[in-house]
Design a protein around this motif. Sequence first.
Motif, PDB file in Angstrom:
ATOM      1  N   ASP A 179      38.504  27.261  42.759  1.00  0.00           N
ATOM      2  CA  ASP A 179      39.425  28.309  42.325  1.00  0.00           C
ATOM      3  C   ASP A 179      39.593  29.432  43.351  1.00  0.00           C
ATOM      4  OD1 ASP A 179      39.975  26.991  39.974  1.00  0.00           O
ATOM      5  OD2 ASP A 179      38.423  28.007  38.833  1.00  0.00           O
ATOM      6  N   PRO A 180      38.514  29.866  44.044  1.00  0.00           N
ATOM      7  CA  PRO A 180      38.703  30.933  45.035  1.00  0.00           C
ATOM      8  C   PRO A 180      39.740  30.591  46.106  1.00  0.00           C
ATOM      9  CG  PRO A 180      36.380  30.661  44.583  1.00  0.00           C
ATOM     10  CD  PRO A 180      37.086  29.543  43.878  1.00  0.00           C
ATOM     11  N   MET A 181      39.758  29.346  46.566  1.00  0.00           N
ATOM     12  CA  MET A 181      40.730  28.936  47.573  1.00  0.00           C
ATOM     13  C   MET A 181      42.147  29.015  47.022  1.00  0.00           C
ATOM     14  SD  MET A 181      40.909  28.062  50.694  1.00  0.00           S
ATOM     15  CE  MET A 181      41.923  27.226  51.931  1.00  0.00           C
ATOM     16  N   ALA A 182      42.335  28.528  45.792  1.00  0.00           N
ATOM     17  CA  ALA A 182      43.659  28.555  45.176  1.00  0.00           C
ATOM     18  C   ALA A 182      44.128  29.996  44.939  1.00  0.00           C
ATOM     19  CB  ALA A 182      43.642  27.780  43.863  1.00  0.00           C
TER      20      ALA A 182
ATOM     21  N   SER B  49      48.786  40.753  57.219  1.00  0.00           N
ATOM     22  CA  SER B  49      48.122  40.088  58.341  1.00  0.00           C
ATOM     23  C   SER B  49      47.389  38.847  57.860  1.00  0.00           C
ATOM     24  CB  SER B  49      47.136  41.042  59.020  1.00  0.00           C
ATOM     25  OG  SER B  49      46.334  40.354  59.944  1.00  0.00           O
ATOM     26  N   ILE B  50      47.636  37.708  58.522  1.00  0.00           N
ATOM     27  CA  ILE B  50      46.980  36.463  58.145  1.00  0.00           C
ATOM     28  C   ILE B  50      45.483  36.539  58.395  1.00  0.00           C
ATOM     29  CG2 ILE B  50      47.388  35.430  60.407  1.00  0.00           C
ATOM     30  CD1 ILE B  50      47.339  33.631  56.991  1.00  0.00           C
ATOM     31  N   TRP B  51      45.076  37.287  59.441  1.00  0.00           N
ATOM     32  CA  TRP B  51      43.650  37.385  59.774  1.00  0.00           C
ATOM     33  C   TRP B  51      42.897  38.219  58.741  1.00  0.00           C
ATOM     34  CZ3 TRP B  51      42.424  33.709  62.756  1.00  0.00           C
ATOM     35  CH2 TRP B  51      43.306  33.269  63.759  1.00  0.00           C
ATOM     36  N   ILE B  52      43.568  39.265  58.243  1.00  0.00           N
ATOM     37  CA  ILE B  52      42.955  40.059  57.175  1.00  0.00           C
ATOM     38  C   ILE B  52      42.795  39.208  55.916  1.00  0.00           C
ATOM     39  CG2 ILE B  52      43.309  42.015  55.616  1.00  0.00           C
ATOM     40  CD1 ILE B  52      44.625  43.505  57.907  1.00  0.00           C
ATOM     41  N   ALA B  53      43.807  38.380  55.643  1.00  0.00           N
ATOM     42  CA  ALA B  53      43.746  37.511  54.473  1.00  0.00           C
ATOM     43  C   ALA B  53      42.609  36.502  54.598  1.00  0.00           C
ATOM     44  CB  ALA B  53      45.082  36.787  54.293  1.00  0.00           C
ATOM     45  N   ILE B  54      42.454  35.914  55.779  1.00  0.00           N
ATOM     46  CA  ILE B  54      41.381  34.940  55.995  1.00  0.00           C
ATOM     47  C   ILE B  54      40.013  35.611  55.848  1.00  0.00           C
ATOM     48  CG2 ILE B  54      40.281  33.445  57.705  1.00  0.00           C
ATOM     49  CD1 ILE B  54      43.084  32.817  58.771  1.00  0.00           C
ATOM     50  N   GLY B  55      39.883  36.816  56.420  1.00  0.00           N
ATOM     51  CA  GLY B  55      38.631  37.554  56.269  1.00  0.00           C
ATOM     52  C   GLY B  55      38.328  37.851  54.811  1.00  0.00           C
ATOM     53  N   GLY B  56      39.394  38.183  54.071  1.00  0.00           N
ATOM     54  CA  GLY B  56      39.215  38.448  52.645  1.00  0.00           C
ATOM     55  C   GLY B  56      38.736  37.226  51.876  1.00  0.00           C
ATOM     56  N   PHE B  57      39.165  36.038  52.304  1.00  0.00           N
ATOM     57  CA  PHE B  57      38.727  34.803  51.653  1.00  0.00           C
ATOM     58  C   PHE B  57      37.219  34.618  51.807  1.00  0.00           C
ATOM     59  CE2 PHE B  57      37.646  30.292  52.400  1.00  0.00           C
ATOM     60  CZ  PHE B  57      37.792  29.833  51.104  1.00  0.00           C
ATOM     61  N   PHE B  58      36.707  34.817  53.027  1.00  0.00           N
ATOM     62  CA  PHE B  58      35.267  34.646  53.242  1.00  0.00           C
ATOM     63  C   PHE B  58      34.462  35.705  52.500  1.00  0.00           C
ATOM     64  CE2 PHE B  58      36.866  32.209  56.905  1.00  0.00           C
ATOM     65  CZ  PHE B  58      36.121  31.053  56.753  1.00  0.00           C
ATOM     66  N   VAL B  59      35.024  36.911  52.391  1.00  0.00           N
ATOM     67  CA  VAL B  59      34.358  37.958  51.614  1.00  0.00           C
ATOM     68  C   VAL B  59      34.283  37.551  50.141  1.00  0.00           C
ATOM     69  CG1 VAL B  59      34.574  40.320  50.742  1.00  0.00           C
ATOM     70  CG2 VAL B  59      34.937  39.851  53.180  1.00  0.00           C
ATOM     71  N   GLN B  60      35.395  37.034  49.614  1.00  0.00           N
ATOM     72  CA  GLN B  60      35.416  36.602  48.216  1.00  0.00           C
ATOM     73  C   GLN B  60      34.403  35.493  47.954  1.00  0.00           C
ATOM     74  OE1 GLN B  60      39.274  35.696  46.527  1.00  0.00           O
ATOM     75  NE2 GLN B  60      40.272  37.239  47.794  1.00  0.00           N
TER      76      GLN B  60
ATOM     77  N   GLY C 294      31.073  36.108  45.832  1.00  0.00           N
ATOM     78  CA  GLY C 294      30.991  35.288  44.622  1.00  0.00           C
ATOM     79  C   GLY C 294      29.679  34.532  44.548  1.00  0.00           C
ATOM     80  N   LEU C 295      29.252  33.952  45.676  1.00  0.00           N
ATOM     81  CA  LEU C 295      27.989  33.217  45.717  1.00  0.00           C
ATOM     82  C   LEU C 295      26.804  34.149  45.499  1.00  0.00           C
ATOM     83  CD1 LEU C 295      26.373  30.624  46.287  1.00  0.00           C
ATOM     84  CD2 LEU C 295      26.513  31.184  48.724  1.00  0.00           C
TER      85      LEU C 295
ATOM     86  N   ASP D  52      34.357  40.891  40.650  1.00  0.00           N
ATOM     87  CA  ASP D  52      35.773  41.164  40.938  1.00  0.00           C
ATOM     88  C   ASP D  52      35.961  42.585  41.453  1.00  0.00           C
ATOM     89  OD1 ASP D  52      38.597  40.088  40.660  1.00  0.00           O
ATOM     90  OD2 ASP D  52      38.759  41.915  39.459  1.00  0.00           O
ATOM     91  N   VAL D  53      35.268  43.533  40.835  1.00  0.00           N
ATOM     92  CA  VAL D  53      35.365  44.933  41.285  1.00  0.00           C
ATOM     93  C   VAL D  53      34.822  45.084  42.703  1.00  0.00           C
ATOM     94  CG1 VAL D  53      34.478  47.270  40.892  1.00  0.00           C
ATOM     95  CG2 VAL D  53      35.300  45.912  38.956  1.00  0.00           C
ATOM     96  N   ALA D  54      33.789  44.300  43.035  1.00  0.00           N
ATOM     97  CA  ALA D  54      33.186  44.371  44.367  1.00  0.00           C
ATOM     98  C   ALA D  54      34.024  43.650  45.422  1.00  0.00           C
ATOM     99  CB  ALA D  54      31.780  43.779  44.332  1.00  0.00           C
ATOM    100  N   GLY D  55      35.090  42.975  45.004  1.00  0.00           N
ATOM    101  CA  GLY D  55      35.944  42.278  45.961  1.00  0.00           C
ATOM    102  C   GLY D  55      35.607  40.820  46.144  1.00  0.00           C
ATOM    103  N   GLY D  56      34.755  40.275  45.284  1.00  0.00           N
ATOM    104  CA  GLY D  56      34.387  38.867  45.382  1.00  0.00           C
ATOM    105  C   GLY D  56      35.168  38.005  44.412  1.00  0.00           C
ATOM    106  N   SER D  57      34.908  36.709  44.439  1.00  0.00           N
ATOM    107  CA  SER D  57      35.557  35.781  43.513  1.00  0.00           C
ATOM    108  C   SER D  57      34.785  35.751  42.196  1.00  0.00           C
ATOM    109  CB  SER D  57      35.613  34.370  44.125  1.00  0.00           C
ATOM    110  OG  SER D  57      36.026  33.426  43.156  1.00  0.00           O
ATOM    111  N   GLY D  58      35.386  36.336  41.171  1.00  0.00           N
ATOM    112  CA  GLY D  58      34.728  36.360  39.867  1.00  0.00           C
ATOM    113  C   GLY D  58      34.549  34.974  39.290  1.00  0.00           C
ATOM    114  N   PHE D  59      35.519  34.077  39.499  1.00  0.00           N
ATOM    115  CA  PHE D  59      35.423  32.719  38.973  1.00  0.00           C
ATOM    116  C   PHE D  59      34.245  31.971  39.595  1.00  0.00           C
ATOM    117  CE2 PHE D  59      40.206  33.075  38.254  1.00  0.00           C
ATOM    118  CZ  PHE D  59      40.051  33.369  36.912  1.00  0.00           C
TER     119      PHE D  59
END
Length: 497
Positions: free
Chosen positions: A157-160, A177-188, A192-193, A234-241
Amino acid sequence: MDISITSIMFLFALMLVVGVMTTKFSDWLGLPSLVIFLFAGMLLSVFYHFENVQLVRLIGIMALVVILFEGGTQTKWSRIRPVMLPAGILATAGVFITSVITGFAAVYILDLSLLEGMLFGATVGSTDAAAVFSVLGQKNINERLTATLEAESGTNDPMAVFLTVSLIAMLESQGQSIWIAIGGFFVQMGFGLIFGLILGRLSVLLINKIRLDATGMYPLLALGSAVMTYVVTDVAGGSGFLAVYIMGLVVGNYDVEYKFSILRFNEGFAWMAQIIMFVFLGLLVFPSDLITVTWQGVVLAIILMVIARPVATFLSLVFFRYSLKEQLFLSWTGLKGAVPIVLATYSLVSGIDNAYMIFNAVFFVVLISALIQGGTLSPLATRLGVTGEASGIDTSGFEIINLGNTDSEILKLPIGKNAPVVQTNLIDAPLPDGTLVIGIDRGGELIKPDGRSIIEAGDTLYVICDEDKRRNVKEVFFGERVVKENSKKWWEKLLGR
């Protein structure tokens, strides 16, 4: 009484009763129950005009939290650990590849811009946990494939969400910015983990340490902890799912008091959440609107099922030892369900162009996926020879019942066919001092045991013992290896030590 309140209560009761009854009907037809629920919602939409997208989105997120938590608690870490790497690649690279191929197809078939097409692809790119847990729960698929699908659907779900949110941001503002988005994915993913592991362990400590007067409060405490895990992450910026699934995995793989009660409550509550969620998702769709995307939806569903998902599966598993038949089965089990429709509501809320066309096309694809893929899993598994048998030692029914403020407790111990005490007299079982078997449930019949009673596979034993003797008792009935595996610290389980 206000007739509107009565009508709402009647509809709610009807929804639950009919939803439960249709599970038997769907089993008879060989179809996932979510299809029946979606059709029920669509039928209601003919008589009641409903378009509160925000409410449906909230209901969808809440329901997914419950479903992911229940799925995590039912998943054995020892079973999915060997397949976490391939499942993780399927959950990330596999979703990306599926989204890109489907997105390019949507550009031409739905006459969308490139970003809008990619948004459609991202929305339907993930394997849905609600659909997978619901369908696989009643199928006799071999353990390795079941574990792979459970791990993939629980973590993709985080990827989707990342792809969907990023593409909507790009559509709303070209400055993303695509790079900001990619960085945000790894943060999530990272948050989440981490939050899932930490809050899962804290939840276990809380459940085991707190003494509640009513035993029925423990399942509510566990569910509340799951919802809190989603909110905090989610509040911390991670993937709640992802955090909720990991948290459920931790809770389900530790010795937790009233664990069996928690699992059964979660199972029932997850079914209720599915019924409500799919009916409300169906309410958002008007059958007349689906007609406008009929042929497009059929073509896109075919491309997704027979091209995009298989290509993504074979590329993701190219370096892993899955047979051709196993890869073919995994290619066919990219079930779509609630997540794509919930993600499609993100487009509706944002108000981007062609949002309703995308939503209707997504809904159509989900229906076809659930009808065709969900309805053919069992015969396909038999045809490919990927069915399997249940494990001989099952500790999922193990439960701890605390006896008030004393240091003693009652253990509920299910005896599997490979348990070391099968066909053993109780008097020969090396039980710790002060431990007593007070009852044996054999096929629904309660047996009052004595030293000559023979333990049989399928029995459920009720044993009273001191808290500090719990591990010794479990070693006697489950075997030292099983207990050692279940008693590892979470980091040892994660690293496979």
